[in-house]
Motif scaffolding. Structure first.
Motif, PDB file in Angstrom:
ATOM      1  N   PHE A 206       0.854  -1.186   0.000  1.00 23.58           N
ATOM      2  CA  PHE A 206       0.000   0.000   0.000  1.00 23.58           C
ATOM      3  C   PHE A 206       0.893   1.241   0.000  1.00 23.58           C
ATOM      4  N   VAL A 207       0.695   2.129  -0.943  1.00 19.87           N
ATOM      5  CA  VAL A 207       1.423   3.397  -0.985  1.00 19.87           C
ATOM      6  C   VAL A 207       0.512   4.474  -0.404  1.00 19.87           C
ATOM      7  N   LEU A 208       0.965   5.102   0.684  1.00 18.58           N
ATOM      8  CA  LEU A 208       0.155   6.071   1.409  1.00 18.58           C
ATOM      9  C   LEU A 208       0.901   7.403   1.473  1.00 18.58           C
ATOM     10  N   THR A 209       0.323   8.429   0.878  1.00 17.42           N
ATOM     11  CA  THR A 209       0.941   9.758   0.825  1.00 17.42           C
ATOM     12  C   THR A 209       0.179  10.705   1.739  1.00 17.42           C
ATOM     13  N   PHE A 210       0.915  11.379   2.639  1.00 14.00           N
ATOM     14  CA  PHE A 210       0.313  12.288   3.625  1.00 14.00           C
ATOM     15  C   PHE A 210       0.553  13.735   3.196  1.00 14.00           C
ATOM     16  N   ARG A 211      -0.503  14.533   3.255  1.00 12.65           N
ATOM     17  CA  ARG A 211      -0.364  15.964   2.949  1.00 12.65           C
ATOM     18  C   ARG A 211      -1.359  16.750   3.788  1.00 12.65           C
ATOM     19  N   ASP A 212      -1.064  18.034   3.984  1.00  9.99           N
ATOM     20  CA  ASP A 212      -2.042  18.935   4.568  1.00  9.99           C
ATOM     21  C   ASP A 212      -2.619  19.794   3.453  1.00  9.99           C
ATOM     22  N   ILE A 213      -3.899  20.128   3.584  1.00 13.28           N
ATOM     23  CA  ILE A 213      -4.578  20.871   2.517  1.00 13.28           C
ATOM     24  C   ILE A 213      -5.116  22.200   3.030  1.00 13.28           C
ATOM     25  N   GLY A 214      -4.527  22.691   4.125  1.00 18.87           N
ATOM     26  CA  GLY A 214      -4.952  23.968   4.664  1.00 18.87           C
ATOM     27  C   GLY A 214      -6.188  23.830   5.538  1.00 18.87           C
ATOM     28  N   SER A 215      -6.615  24.932   6.104  1.00 18.30           N
ATOM     29  CA  SER A 215      -7.756  24.910   7.022  1.00 18.30           C
ATOM     30  C   SER A 215      -9.068  24.882   6.233  1.00 18.30           C
ATOM     31  N   LEU A 216     -10.014  24.081   6.733  1.00 23.03           N
ATOM     32  CA  LEU A 216     -11.322  23.962   6.103  1.00 23.03           C
ATOM     33  C   LEU A 216     -12.419  24.249   7.123  1.00 23.03           C
ATOM     34  N   HIS A 217     -13.574  24.689   6.627  1.00 17.62           N
ATOM     35  CA  HIS A 217     -14.775  24.865   7.445  1.00 17.62           C
ATOM     36  C   HIS A 217     -14.547  25.807   8.630  1.00 17.62           C
ATOM     37  N   GLY A 218     -13.700  26.812   8.445  1.00 14.39           N
ATOM     38  CA  GLY A 218     -13.483  27.802   9.487  1.00 14.39           C
ATOM     39  C   GLY A 218     -12.502  27.405  10.560  1.00 14.39           C
ATOM     40  N   SER A 219     -11.908  26.212  10.451  1.00 14.67           N
ATOM     41  CA  SER A 219     -10.942  25.778  11.453  1.00 14.67           C
ATOM     42  C   SER A 219      -9.651  26.572  11.320  1.00 14.67           C
ATOM     43  N   GLN A 220      -8.962  26.798  12.467  1.00 17.15           N
ATOM     44  CA  GLN A 220      -7.665  27.469  12.423  1.00 17.15           C
ATOM     45  C   GLN A 220      -6.521  26.489  12.187  1.00 17.15           C
ATOM     46  N   PHE A 221      -6.846  25.178  12.128  1.00 18.45           N
ATOM     47  CA  PHE A 221      -5.823  24.162  11.931  1.00 18.45           C
ATOM     48  C   PHE A 221      -5.928  23.546  10.543  1.00 18.45           C
TER      49      PHE A 221
ATOM     50  N   LEU B 189      -3.182  16.765  17.253  1.00 20.35           N
ATOM     51  CA  LEU B 189      -3.661  17.784  16.321  1.00 20.35           C
ATOM     52  C   LEU B 189      -3.887  17.209  14.927  1.00 20.35           C
ATOM     53  N   HIS B 190      -2.991  16.344  14.473  1.00 25.04           N
ATOM     54  CA  HIS B 190      -3.113  15.760  13.145  1.00 25.04           C
ATOM     55  C   HIS B 190      -4.210  14.703  13.109  1.00 25.04           C
ATOM     56  N   MET B 191      -4.270  13.869  14.142  1.00 28.67           N
ATOM     57  CA  MET B 191      -5.283  12.826  14.215  1.00 28.67           C
ATOM     58  C   MET B 191      -6.693  13.428  14.214  1.00 28.67           C
ATOM     59  N   ASP B 192      -6.889  14.483  15.006  1.00 29.43           N
ATOM     60  CA  ASP B 192      -8.207  15.106  15.090  1.00 29.43           C
ATOM     61  C   ASP B 192      -8.655  15.688  13.758  1.00 29.43           C
ATOM     62  N   TYR B 193      -7.703  16.139  12.976  1.00 29.87           N
ATOM     63  CA  TYR B 193      -8.045  16.822  11.725  1.00 29.87           C
ATOM     64  C   TYR B 193      -7.733  15.965  10.510  1.00 29.87           C
ATOM     65  N   GLY B 194      -8.135  14.685  10.573  1.00 29.50           N
ATOM     66  CA  GLY B 194      -8.203  13.873   9.364  1.00 29.50           C
ATOM     67  C   GLY B 194      -7.173  12.802   9.164  1.00 29.50           C
ATOM     68  N   PHE B 195      -6.095  12.779   9.969  1.00 29.50           N
ATOM     69  CA  PHE B 195      -4.973  11.883   9.703  1.00 29.50           C
ATOM     70  C   PHE B 195      -5.215  10.516  10.354  1.00 29.50           C
ATOM     71  N   MET B 196      -6.187   9.771   9.808  1.00 30.15           N
ATOM     72  CA  MET B 196      -6.492   8.431  10.284  1.00 30.15           C
ATOM     73  C   MET B 196      -6.989   7.575   9.123  1.00 30.15           C
ATOM     74  N   GLN B 197      -6.794   6.264   9.268  1.00 28.28           N
ATOM     75  CA  GLN B 197      -7.259   5.318   8.254  1.00 28.28           C
ATOM     76  C   GLN B 197      -7.458   3.966   8.923  1.00 28.28           C
ATOM     77  N   LEU B 198      -8.493   3.237   8.495  1.00 22.59           N
ATOM     78  CA  LEU B 198      -8.758   1.906   9.030  1.00 22.59           C
ATOM     79  C   LEU B 198      -8.208   0.817   8.123  1.00 22.59           C
ATOM     80  N   ILE B 199      -7.764  -0.252   8.750  1.00 20.40           N
ATOM     81  CA  ILE B 199      -7.417  -1.494   8.057  1.00 20.40           C
ATOM     82  C   ILE B 199      -8.519  -2.491   8.382  1.00 20.40           C
ATOM     83  N   LYS B 200      -9.089  -3.118   7.349  1.00 24.23           N
ATOM     84  CA  LYS B 200     -10.168  -4.092   7.544  1.00 24.23           C
ATOM     85  C   LYS B 200      -9.773  -5.444   6.969  1.00 24.23           C
TER      86      LYS B 200
END
Length: 467
Positions: free
Chosen positions: A347-362, A453-464
């Motif tokens: 599995f090739v997994l690429t991590f990036r940030d895409i800036g703040s969304l929905h009014g968040s400061q993070f 901070l990263h986990m709360d704002y999207g940096f998670m993935q499940l293995i099934k």
């Protein structure tokens, strides 16, 4: 319930009183009864923690102490642990580094139940593998910097196997934590104050104080040693977001285990690097009599309190600090040079940030351009070997944690290695790390960056698991 809906229902948690974690360790062997009295009891509760001269912290902790009570369990012996939530918001406990079932692992994303305020939940599992593990809250925080791993909810979890890790005369558990978080710009001042050394701009979290166990440098009792002793130090980075670099002038660390797993090539180093959630077991030979500072290599971090005094018997005076030589942390020195077996699938997994969304400061974080809960699950088949190519496309460091499994680090950058078993690996900015795991523990399995901070704002993935 997802992490965002959990946050919206959460009230602010209050906070923690200290315990001297250098006290002698107490062994325990669980009965594993699912009914009747539990083997261990943990209470999530607000309390007050005196961390330094005139410095008081209000937080949430386990049993009114930081770190929480030491849990020393036997590998393969079933155990029951009752957790009572005396706080005001739902919470849960994650048993970090254990190969247990999803229901008891303590992650809502895997299906573990939340513990409502005022309720008690019983965890029942058979602890394995042996080694230095830990337990901590797995609750979301988002913009509330009083909850989640920003709080004092963490403790050592030692799983005893048949073999002793090394010969030693004294053992000491040392947990690092940062306190009084606040929102700060991720600019040059952060680079000076943080071992994370971000390359990008944006919002981040900064801290006012730091402790080893319950106290800032110069407060609390020192580590007392005798000349000629071999001291086993178990070091844990229990910070929510801060990676750390440590040294003990006049001494070196012989690293014998990482994340609780024996390293194939024990090496002696002068400087230790600990990303968020990483553990290191190191033997230190006490052969430089005096009074020393074991602490951060960053002066500003030591001024925040990140250190502890090491005092030889019969020696007095002000504790001494000397800057160690500048070195880059290198995981590969503890591994085998032979290449690991080829995986069944990659599995090739690429991590990036895409800036703040929905009014968040993070910033919002993505894996292959998708953010949790929209990240695509990785589908695996029991018994097969899988390789995850972790590509950091951002300017941040990312300590990547895999739940319920241990992985083998198989490549750092362009260098192939084998034999180094971990459950957290720090991926440096714009670098690539490869890790392999055997799909040998069916059930939902979470992979995420351990920075809160990263986990709360999207940096998670499940293995099934398939089927």
């Amino acid at each position: 319930m997802n992490r965002r809906s959990f946050l919206s229902s959460a009230g602010a948690l209050l906070a923690a009183r200290s315990l001297n974690a250098l006290a002698p360790l107490q062994s325990s062997q669980g009965s594993g009864n699912s009914a009747g009295k539990a083997d261990h009891f943990i209470r999530i509760e607000p309390c007050t923690l005196d961390i330094g001269h005139g410095v008081t912290i209000k937080t949430t902790a386990y049993n009114g102490q930081v770190p929480g009570p030491l849990l020393r369990l036997r590998e393969g012996v079933r155990v029951t642990i009752d957790v009572t939530n005396a706080g005001t918001s739902s919470d849960l406990v994650h048993w970090h580094g254990l190969a247990i079932d999803s229901l008891n692992d303590g992650a809502m994303e895997e299906g573990s139940p939340m513990i409502a305020a005022g309720s008690t939940h019983r965890y029942t599992f058979t602890p394995k593998p042996s080694g230095t593990r830990w337990y901590h809250t797995h609750a979301a925080a988002y913009g509330d910097l009083s909850v989640g791993t920003y709080s004092g909810q963490f403790g050592f979890l030692l799983i005893e196997g048949k073999e002793q890790p090394a010969r030693y005369d004294q053992e000491i558990n040392l947990a690092i934590h940062h306190w009084e978080p606040s929102f700060v710009p991720m600019v040059e001042t952060m680079r000076e104050q943080s071992s994370n050394m971000p390359l990008t701009t944006g919002s981040d979290v900064g801290y006012k104080y730091a402790t080893i166990n319950a106290h800032m440098l110069g407060a609390g009792e020192p580590i007392r040693v005798k000349q000629g002793q071999r001291v086993l130090m178990r070091l844990l980075n229990a910070s929510a977001t801060e990676n750390v670099v440590l040294a003990l002038p006049g001494h070196s660390f012989k690293i014998i285990a990482m994340d609780g797993n024996p390293v194939p090539n024990p090496r002696t180093v002068e400087v230790l690097s600990l990303a968020v959630a990483e553990r290191v077991d190191a033997v230190v030979e006490m052969n430089a009599p005096g009074v020393w500072v074991l602490g951060s290599t960053l002066q500003k971090s030591r001024q925040m309190g990140l250190g502890i005094v090491v005092e030889y018997a019969g020696k007095t005076g002000d504790p001494v600090w000397k800057d160690p030589p500048a070195v880059e942390w290198d995981y590969t020195q503890f591994a085998n040079t032979a290449e690991a077996p080829a995986p069944d699938e990659t599995f090739v997994l690429t991590f990036r940030d895409i800036g703040s969304l929905h009014g968040s400061q993070f910033d919002t974080w993505t894996i292959n351009n998708k953010s949790w809960p929209d990240t695509d699950p990785l589908l695996v088949q029991q018994g097969k070997r899988y390789r995850m190519v972790l590509r950091n496309g951002s300017g941040d460091q990312h300590p990547i944690h895999l739940h319920r499994h241990t992985f083998e680090v198989t490549r750092i950058g362009k260098k192939p290695i084998s034999g180094l078993m971990k459950d957290v690996i720090n991926v440096m900015p714009l670098d690539t790390v490869e890790v392999d795991f055997i799909a040998n523990n069916p059930g939902g399995t979470l992979m995420h960056c351990h920075q809160q901070l990263h986990m709360d704002y999207g940096f998670m993935q499940l293995i099934k698991y398939k089927g």
